[in-house]
Design a protein around this motif. Structure first.
Motif, PDB file in Angstrom:
ATOM      1  N   ASP A 286       1.836  28.091  66.160  1.00 39.58           N
ATOM      2  CA  ASP A 286       2.714  29.263  66.104  1.00 39.58           C
ATOM      3  C   ASP A 286       2.634  30.019  67.423  1.00 39.58           C
ATOM      4  O   ASP A 286       1.776  30.884  67.605  1.00 39.58           O
ATOM      5  N   PRO A 287       3.514  29.693  68.358  1.00 37.01           N
ATOM      6  CA  PRO A 287       3.484  30.341  69.677  1.00 37.01           C
ATOM      7  C   PRO A 287       3.724  31.856  69.626  1.00 37.01           C
ATOM      8  O   PRO A 287       3.504  32.541  70.608  1.00 37.01           O
ATOM      9  N   LEU A 288       4.167  32.366  68.500  1.00 33.28           N
ATOM     10  CA  LEU A 288       4.417  33.802  68.354  1.00 33.28           C
ATOM     11  C   LEU A 288       3.233  34.530  67.721  1.00 33.28           C
ATOM     12  O   LEU A 288       3.346  35.701  67.361  1.00 33.28           O
ATOM     13  N   GLN A 289       2.097  33.873  67.609  1.00 29.39           N
ATOM     14  CA  GLN A 289       0.914  34.417  66.947  1.00 29.39           C
ATOM     15  C   GLN A 289       0.174  35.350  67.912  1.00 29.39           C
ATOM     16  O   GLN A 289      -0.695  34.925  68.684  1.00 29.39           O
ATOM     17  N   ALA A 290       0.523  36.627  67.858  1.00 25.85           N
ATOM     18  CA  ALA A 290      -0.052  37.624  68.772  1.00 25.85           C
ATOM     19  C   ALA A 290      -1.555  37.789  68.570  1.00 25.85           C
ATOM     20  O   ALA A 290      -2.298  37.941  69.545  1.00 25.85           O
ATOM     21  N   GLU A 291      -1.987  37.766  67.334  1.00 26.95           N
ATOM     22  CA  GLU A 291      -3.414  37.969  67.081  1.00 26.95           C
ATOM     23  C   GLU A 291      -4.254  36.846  67.675  1.00 26.95           C
ATOM     24  O   GLU A 291      -5.363  37.081  68.167  1.00 26.95           O
ATOM     25  N   ALA A 292      -3.720  35.629  67.668  1.00 24.43           N
ATOM     26  CA  ALA A 292      -4.437  34.510  68.291  1.00 24.43           C
ATOM     27  C   ALA A 292      -4.594  34.755  69.791  1.00 24.43           C
ATOM     28  O   ALA A 292      -5.654  34.484  70.361  1.00 24.43           O
ATOM     29  N   CYS A 293      -3.562  35.294  70.424  1.00 21.64           N
ATOM     30  CA  CYS A 293      -3.642  35.616  71.861  1.00 21.64           C
ATOM     31  C   CYS A 293      -4.682  36.697  72.116  1.00 21.64           C
ATOM     32  O   CYS A 293      -5.493  36.589  73.043  1.00 21.64           O
ATOM     33  N   TYR A 294      -4.658  37.710  71.289  1.00 19.61           N
ATOM     34  CA  TYR A 294      -5.603  38.823  71.445  1.00 19.61           C
ATOM     35  C   TYR A 294      -7.051  38.345  71.296  1.00 19.61           C
ATOM     36  O   TYR A 294      -7.906  38.636  72.139  1.00 19.61           O
ATOM     37  N   LEU A 295      -7.321  37.578  70.251  1.00 22.54           N
ATOM     38  CA  LEU A 295      -8.685  37.086  70.028  1.00 22.54           C
ATOM     39  C   LEU A 295      -9.104  36.112  71.123  1.00 22.54           C
ATOM     40  O   LEU A 295     -10.261  36.108  71.555  1.00 22.54           O
TER      41      LEU A 295
ATOM     42  N   PHE B  12       0.328  41.648  73.627  1.00 20.76           N
ATOM     43  CA  PHE B  12       1.061  42.909  73.609  1.00 20.76           C
ATOM     44  C   PHE B  12       2.567  42.669  73.712  1.00 20.76           C
ATOM     45  O   PHE B  12       3.358  43.360  73.085  1.00 20.76           O
ATOM     46  N   ARG B  13       2.966  41.664  74.480  1.00 22.91           N
ATOM     47  CA  ARG B  13       4.387  41.325  74.588  1.00 22.91           C
ATOM     48  C   ARG B  13       4.932  40.850  73.242  1.00 22.91           C
ATOM     49  O   ARG B  13       6.023  41.229  72.826  1.00 22.91           O
TER      50      ARG B  13
ATOM     51  N   MET C 108       0.686  46.378  68.872  1.00 25.64           N
ATOM     52  CA  MET C 108      -0.730  45.993  68.855  1.00 25.64           C
ATOM     53  C   MET C 108      -1.471  46.776  69.933  1.00 25.64           C
ATOM     54  O   MET C 108      -1.663  46.317  71.052  1.00 25.64           O
ATOM     55  N   GLU C 109      -1.893  47.962  69.559  1.00 25.91           N
ATOM     56  CA  GLU C 109      -2.552  48.871  70.496  1.00 25.91           C
ATOM     57  C   GLU C 109      -3.835  48.275  71.067  1.00 25.91           C
ATOM     58  O   GLU C 109      -4.137  48.462  72.250  1.00 25.91           O
ATOM     59  N   GLU C 110      -4.588  47.535  70.253  1.00 23.05           N
ATOM     60  CA  GLU C 110      -5.848  46.974  70.736  1.00 23.05           C
ATOM     61  C   GLU C 110      -5.613  45.967  71.863  1.00 23.05           C
ATOM     62  O   GLU C 110      -6.435  45.841  72.768  1.00 23.05           O
ATOM     63  N   ALA C 111      -4.469  45.281  71.856  1.00 19.68           N
ATOM     64  CA  ALA C 111      -4.155  44.345  72.940  1.00 19.68           C
ATOM     65  C   ALA C 111      -3.868  45.115  74.234  1.00 19.68           C
ATOM     66  O   ALA C 111      -4.298  44.715  75.313  1.00 19.68           O
TER      67      ALA C 111
ATOM     68  N   ARG D 252      -5.937  46.824  79.624  1.00 22.11           N
ATOM     69  CA  ARG D 252      -6.400  47.848  80.573  1.00 22.11           C
ATOM     70  C   ARG D 252      -7.876  47.648  80.918  1.00 22.11           C
ATOM     71  O   ARG D 252      -8.281  47.773  82.078  1.00 22.11           O
ATOM     72  N   GLN D 253      -8.668  47.338  79.896  1.00 28.78           N
ATOM     73  CA  GLN D 253     -10.099  47.108  80.116  1.00 28.78           C
ATOM     74  C   GLN D 253     -10.311  45.926  81.065  1.00 28.78           C
ATOM     75  O   GLN D 253     -11.131  45.987  81.980  1.00 28.78           O
ATOM     76  N   ILE D 254      -9.561  44.876  80.870  1.00 28.72           N
ATOM     77  CA  ILE D 254      -9.687  43.685  81.714  1.00 28.72           C
ATOM     78  C   ILE D 254      -9.281  44.009  83.155  1.00 28.72           C
ATOM     79  O   ILE D 254      -9.932  43.562  84.113  1.00 28.72           O
ATOM     80  N   LYS D 255      -8.230  44.791  83.320  1.00 34.22           N
ATOM     81  CA  LYS D 255      -7.812  45.187  84.670  1.00 34.22           C
ATOM     82  C   LYS D 255      -8.929  45.958  85.369  1.00 34.22           C
ATOM     83  O   LYS D 255      -9.219  45.711  86.546  1.00 34.22           O
ATOM     84  N   ARG D 256      -9.586  46.873  84.650  1.00 34.85           N
ATOM     85  CA  ARG D 256     -10.705  47.621  85.242  1.00 34.85           C
ATOM     86  C   ARG D 256     -11.848  46.680  85.601  1.00 34.85           C
ATOM     87  O   ARG D 256     -12.439  46.792  86.674  1.00 34.85           O
TER      88      ARG D 256
END
Length: 171
Positions: free
Chosen positions: A114-123, A145-146, A151-154, A159-163
């Protein structure tokens, strides 16, 4: 009562918000007409909504087996399987007993199904951070996030990763 009567009862239960009772009616319809792919599919959809992954997967697979050329049934089976894999990955992460690389296998398979599985991307982004793969983590968090703008946590993870990336660039 025939299978269609059971299906009508199931939909009445859904309208009342009683998904467990709806599933029972779907199962009764299946008992009466075990070779009706539509009944298996409808049962699987309700099981998915209730987080009953194994039952959802069973009936989605049965619908596909009964109507192998039905693209809607095949797509649903892939989505259910992806959600089950994400659920399993979350359990593994919560247990703290597995390594991020092992969890990534579940998440990569879920993303293929499921390429639209946002939670899989986040995890997967979280796992990549633990694996020290910040660029990949950043891309995965952005993709999550896209796919799911709410999905606020994404967004926060991105942002955390950018820092983290900026700090590493200074080291």
């Amino acid at each position: 009562m025939d299978g269609e009567g059971c299906i009508k009862k199931a939909y009445e239960c859904i309208l009342k918000g009683d998904f467990d009772e709806a599933i029972q009616w779907f199962l009764q319809a299946i008992h009466l007409e075990p070779d009706n792919a539509s009944f298996h599919y409808k049962c699987s959809v309700s099981c998915t909504r209730s987080g009953k992954w194994e039952l959802a997967l069973h009936h989605a697979a049965k619908a596909c087996a009964l109507k192998p050329g039905n693209e809607e049934y095949r797509y649903h089976l892939d989505v259910v399987d992806a959600r089950r894999l994400v659920s399993d990955a979350k359990l593994l992460l919560a247990s703290g007993e597995s390594k991020p690389a092992q969890v990534m296998e579940f998440l990569q398979e879920a993303r293929i199904l499921d390429p639209l599985q946002a939670e899989a991307c986040y995890l997967a982004a979280r796992c990549c951070i633990e694996l020290g793969r910040l660029q990949e983590a950043k891309q995965l968090a952005a993709e999550a996030f896209r796919l799911e703008p709410s999905m606020e946590e994404a967004r926060l993870l991105y942002r955390q990763i950018k820092r983290m990336s900026r700090r590493r660039g200074r080291d």
